[in-house]
Design an enzyme around this catalytic site. Sequence first.
Site, mmCIF file in Angstrom:
data_model
loop_
_atom_site.group_PDB
_atom_site.id
_atom_site.type_symbol
_atom_site.label_atom_id
_atom_site.label_comp_id
_atom_site.label_asym_id
_atom_site.label_seq_id
_atom_site.Cartn_x
_atom_site.Cartn_y
_atom_site.Cartn_z
ATOM 1 N N ASP A 83 0.827 -1.200 0.000
ATOM 2 C CA ASP A 83 0.000 0.000 0.000
ATOM 3 C C ASP A 83 0.866 1.256 0.000
ATOM 4 O O ASP A 83 2.056 1.221 0.339
ATOM 5 C CB ASP A 83 -0.960 0.007 1.187
ATOM 6 C CG ASP A 83 -0.247 -0.072 2.535
ATOM 7 O OD1 ASP A 83 0.819 -0.730 2.625
ATOM 8 O OD2 ASP A 83 -0.739 0.535 3.509
ATOM 9 N N GLU A 147 0.154 -1.328 5.718
ATOM 10 C CA GLU A 147 1.236 -0.790 6.554
ATOM 11 C C GLU A 147 1.065 0.701 6.788
ATOM 12 O O GLU A 147 1.454 1.220 7.834
ATOM 13 C CB GLU A 147 2.592 -1.074 5.892
ATOM 14 C CG GLU A 147 3.797 -0.806 6.788
ATOM 15 C CD GLU A 147 4.272 0.636 6.783
ATOM 16 O OE1 GLU A 147 5.070 1.002 7.667
ATOM 17 O OE2 GLU A 147 3.868 1.413 5.889
#
Length: 434
Positions: A83, A147
């Site tokens: 991400d 994350e």
Amino acid sequence: MADPQALDEVVEFTSGLIRIDTTNRGGGDCRERPAAEYAAERLAGAGLEPLMLERTPGRTNVVARIEGTDPSADALLVHGHLDVVPAEPADWSVPPFSGEIRDGMVWGRGAVDMKNMDAMILAVVRSWARQGVRPRRDLVVAFTADEEASAEDGSGFLAGRHPELFEGCTEGVSEGGGFTFHDGSGREIYPIAAGERGTAWLKLTARGRAGHGSKVNRENAVTRLAAAVTRIGEHEWPTRLTPTVRAALDALAALYGIEAGRTDVDRLLEKLGPAAGLVEATVRNSANPTMLDAGYKLNVIPGEAVAHVDGRYLPGTEEEFAATLDRLTGPDVHWEFAHREVALQAPVDSPLFAGMRAAVEEFAPGAHVVPYCMAGGTDAKQFSRLGITGYGFVPLRVPAGFDYPALFHGVDERVPVEALRFGVRVLDRFLRAA
């Protein structure tokens, strides 16, 4: 050594992953699955059997294991997240999800945080498959979701629900270090992360007496909150040196010929010049107000006001951090953790650290490798619950004038093509011998 195809694939994969928009806006607003499929297909092409795992549909993680040649050796985890943080296209010189290759750079959101490392891992693993190479110890490769938010759908989910996938792993390597830091004098410094400050995201709530904006009100929630936020924002946190930060200061002081043990820390930082930027954020705790929310009409005094603070604390200082917040907020403001994660530190005299140092020095002669502590946090926090000691190592040799750290979450994020190729060579050398 990584083969020529790997040097091309790392550029191709970095660009390809950037073109997959995995913006994480928080609150579950993200979909990493297309990037996870991209990574899994390339792992499968290297003869591996990647697992795709989700806590929430679309929030996909990928895990694969490469069997080592020494069954008695502990396993090593190498991980990267899929991400990225949001990007406002109007602010960029190129479309942030174009993955454009221009001027010797790969441009786009994730180029440094951290689809570059994801691509390096894929390129190295595929190079090994073509050459018939196996690492000494089992290697667990993980690409994670979430994350950039809570990690609940990513490393937190993997560590909590699938610990068996990381059986035998004692150490891990991911983002946060290994890049060139130029100090302006011609030196190339390579910081390797051996610690992280803890995460303490805070919610402050002030309550008072609601009323008309024209009336005297000694119990104004906004006033109470504003006073507490000001105290927090202006607080001077005391110096607290952890073993990792002390090792970083000692290494830098030795590099510049400074007597570190006889110098006040702030004075030492002044003497280090630009290199102080590697450690100045980690010699003390911090708490920065970031969000305010109060009221619904200009002439109405609200009964409640809320603020959010980004707090970070060093290993061993969590109790002191909490006590300081109690004092700074005072009796009229309640505070709580909106999100909290542990602080980490790893030994800088370990064989793994020595291996990272040796790999960098082989491909960057004259490099000065130093340990350091990251100001923020990574997925290493969640994997630490499994007893995995984490290091930050994304090897990149960048040219002077290229401010790599400033591009994390920044506009016009980009990474030099040659830095990626350097990274593949170093990562390959390091992981073969780890």
